[in-house]
Write an enzyme that holds these catalytic residues in place. Structure first.
Site, PDB file in Angstrom:
ATOM      1  N   HIS A   1      -0.111  17.216 -13.592  1.00 18.15           N
ATOM      2  CA  HIS A   1       0.796  17.490 -12.463  1.00 18.15           C
ATOM      3  C   HIS A   1       0.778  16.355 -11.441  1.00 18.15           C
ATOM      4  CE1 HIS A   1       2.286  21.513 -13.284  1.00 18.15           C
ATOM      5  NE2 HIS A   1       1.070  21.924 -13.588  1.00 18.15           N
TER       6      HIS A   1
ATOM      7  N   HIS B   1      -8.105  25.496  -6.222  1.00 22.18           N
ATOM      8  CA  HIS B   1      -7.367  24.310  -5.765  1.00 22.18           C
ATOM      9  C   HIS B   1      -7.884  23.951  -4.378  1.00 22.18           C
ATOM     10  CE1 HIS B   1      -3.854  23.519  -8.587  1.00 22.18           C
ATOM     11  NE2 HIS B   1      -4.513  24.500  -9.170  1.00 22.18           N
TER      12      HIS B   1
END
Lengths: 300, 349
Positions: B27, B206
């Site tokens: 990503h 995250h």
């Protein structure tokens, strides 16, 4: 009137709905309004399901014997809408085709002639097993077909987003068929080989309106060239699915992007569930087109 | 502080580290990793004793697309060269129903994958049923993970985990896809999940708010026995939990990972040198995406589209959060930017 021949002559066809899920029950309501279709039976799995209870309250005869209920019916139905599951459709064709029944398939089985009423109306009466492809396909193909008539396209991607409440168990177990069938329809109606379909389910509250985002790669795409064909194609779709609206239409650097949203026009499904509305409205239009063709043949 | 300090207190509670550097990291670099990059990191992770290495496009099998980004390598290429590089580590893949299909799973099985993770939005576990059933029939270890898990209560997550186990998952977990959690949020959720299932429970952090390592430790303390972490935190936005920081922290707290510290640090150096232009950082836009509760993977698209349309990417993130966008809905970014610019280009005029 007692036999199907004279029904057809009067322009009214006998109709049954196989499957009493979200799709089947909304379809029931739409058929009941039709001037050309007489709804004779809704078939489900289990008398206790909410779909069959709704059908019963609606005053429609119901049965629980699956396709056999249709085979055992006193007279064969002219049209049967298959709102069950992709894996069951082949059996339904096998049992009903010999009776002369027109099957209109709302599962993503990919077995019959694919129909998009504003694109290939002429195919409807020439076949007896019609595939309505998928909700995303019904929203995307008319737009993509129109674009592909005037642009050289190298790649198409179709990303569908449907609200979680509008996706029943049948669809949840048929995601792969949804993807395959939608891709196949886009290939077939645009002539573009490199196609990808993706499905997102949105949990947002209030529920997100059914949405189909299309990305295209093609050297000569411009915002203006896209907008004129997209606007025209959208107006045609709106003739049978009133809530069809273009939300974005842009092109930059050889990449086009068109997003449409579909709200439901009412009936049994809430406004956000345009996925159910567009495929059912297309299926209904296919059945009415078949009825009109039979009438003109009988009269002419 | 010497190396023996951490060894002295290393406990015997096992934790399995699952390393999606070569999947989630994609990503951060627009899914552009090439063969040499994948091979170099897979060899280094294998040498360090990382138990599970996950590879693929950032959104998993079959997900290469304009919507999220087209991968440089095909799934086939990524799987075959990573398989060759791993001698001890298990090879894992990730798949989102609606993006990948059973054909993609069959292909991964043909590449001898050891572990498959099926991901769904946190309230859509029923989408995993068919795939978990298929993997069970095939005899492939199958775990299920719930994405964007901050959007559901601990009780709801526990219910969905229990259903996933019924569908055939032999491990269940949650991703903090937006980097929104604080440690107490994680403790509540993992505790509820562990109470609902008797299979291993996983947490994937995250780092948008700088909490990823702390959140992962909280998950372990609450009973999670699989933790995700990436070298240098390689991943979307502010990145994931930083692997080479998490492992020694866990060892100090009293867990055993079975990973060699020096070789792990070497692998992280390989990752920084070979995989990324720069390690992820907690930059301003990542903080906004964490606060807004939006998937970190939206960052590059939000920046691209905001620059093109001349709108503030922070406004775009908060509006996406208000619309409760979930992972995969990148197509909304354009609409949101156009709406903010105040000039719709649809046909409503």
């Amino acid at each position: 009137m007692t036999d199907n021949g004279s029904r057809a002559a009067a322009g009214r066809l006998s109709v049954a709905v196989l499957g009493a899920g979200l799709i089947g029950i909304d379809l029931m309501t739409k058929i009941a309004r039709s001037d050309h279709l007489d709804l004779g039976l809704v078939v489900g799995r289990d008398q206790a399901t909410s779909g069959l209870r709704q059908a019963h309250r609606f005053g429609v005869p119901v049965a629980t014997g699956g396709v056999q209920s249709l085979v055992d019916s006193e007279r064969p139905f002219d049209v049967v809408f298959d709102a069950t599951s992709a894996s069951s459709h082949a059996e339904h064709v096998e049992k009903l085709a010999p009776l002369g029944t027109m099957l209109i398939d709302l599962t993503p089985s990919r077995s019959g002639q694919m129909i998009f009423p504003t694109v290939n109306r002429a195919d409807i009466s020439a076949h007896r097993d019609l595939s309505m492809v998928s909700c995303g396909g019904q929203a995307a193909v008319p737009i993509l077909h129109a674009i592909s008539q005037i642009h050289e396209i190298d790649y198409i991607e179709v990303v569908t987003t449907a609200a979680t409440l509008s996706i029943g168990r049948g669809t949840r177990m048929n995601l792969d068929e949804y993807v395959d069938t939608t891709q196949e329809a886009v290939r077939c109606f645009t002539g573009v080989a490199d196609v990808k379909a993706i499905l997102n389910i949105s949990p947002a509250r209030p529920p997100a309106t059914f949405r189909v985002a299309m990305s295209l790669l093609g050297k000569d795409l411009t915002t203006d060239s896209l907008r004129s064909v997209v606007t025209a194609a959208a107006a045609e779709v709106r003739s049978f699915a009133r809530g069809f609206e273009v939300k974005a239409c842009t092109a930059n650097d050889g990449k086009g992007f068109v997003a449409v949203e579909v709200t439901s026009s009412g009936d049994r499904v809430p406004s956000y569930a345009g996925n159910l509305d567009i495929i059912n409205s297309a299926a209904l239009l296919a059945a009415e087109t078949y009825a009109a063709d039979r009438l003109s043949m009988a009269g002419g | 502080m010497t190396e023996t300090t951490s060894r002295d207190v290393a406990g015997d509670k096992p934790i399995q580290i699952h390393d999606p550097t070569l999947r989630d990291g994609h990503h951060a670099v627009r899914h552009s990793l090439g063969a040499d990059q994948l091979r170099a990191y897979a060899l280094a992770a294998d040498a360090a004793g990382v138990p599970v290495v996950e590879v693929g496009h950032g959104n998993g099998l079959g997900a290469s697309s304009l919507q999220v980004g087209r991968a440089r390598l095909s799934d086939d290429e990524m799987l075959s060269l990573t398989r060759q590089a791993l001698t001890n580590s298990k090879l894992a893949v990730f798949m989102l129903p609606g993006w990948g299909t059973i054909d993609d799973l069959k292909n991964a099985i043909a590449h001898d994958v050891d572990l498959v993770r099926i991901g769904t939005h946190c309230t859509e576990s029923s989408l995993a049923e068919r795939y978990l059933g298929f993997l069970r029939e095939q005899g492939v270890e199958a775990h299920a993970v719930l994405l964007m898990s901050h959007m559901a209560t601990p009780g709801k997550l526990a219910e969905h985990c229990a259903r996933l186990v019924e569908f055939g998952a032999t491990g269940v977990g949650i991703m903090d896809s937006a980097g929104h959690y604080l440690p107490t949020d994680v403790t509540e959720r993992i505790t509820a999940m562990c109470g609902a299932v008797d299979v291993p429970v996983m947490f994937h952090g995250h780092n948008n708010l700088g909490m990823a390592v702390a959140n992962s430790v909280a998950a372990a303390e609450a009973g999670a026995s699989i933790l995700d972490a990436c070298a240098r935190g390689f991943g979307a936005g502010a990145g994931n939990t930083q692997l080479e920081a998490l492992v020694p922290v866990l060892e100090r707290v009293g867990y055993r990972t079975g990973i060699d510290l020096y070789r792990l640090l070497d692998a992280a150096d390989v990752a920084e040198r070979d995989l990324m232009p720069a390690p992820p950082k907690v930059d301003s836009i990542s903080i906004v995406s964490g606060l807004a509760g939006v998937f970190s993977g939206f960052k590059t698209r939000v920046l691209d589209v905001s620059a093109r349309e001349g709108v503030d990417p922070r406004d775009v993130f908060f509006e996406l959060g208000r619309r409760q966008a979930v992972a995969g809905q990148e197509d909304l970014i354009v609409d949101v930017a156009l709406a903010l610019r105040g000039a719709g280009t649809g046909d409503r005029s």
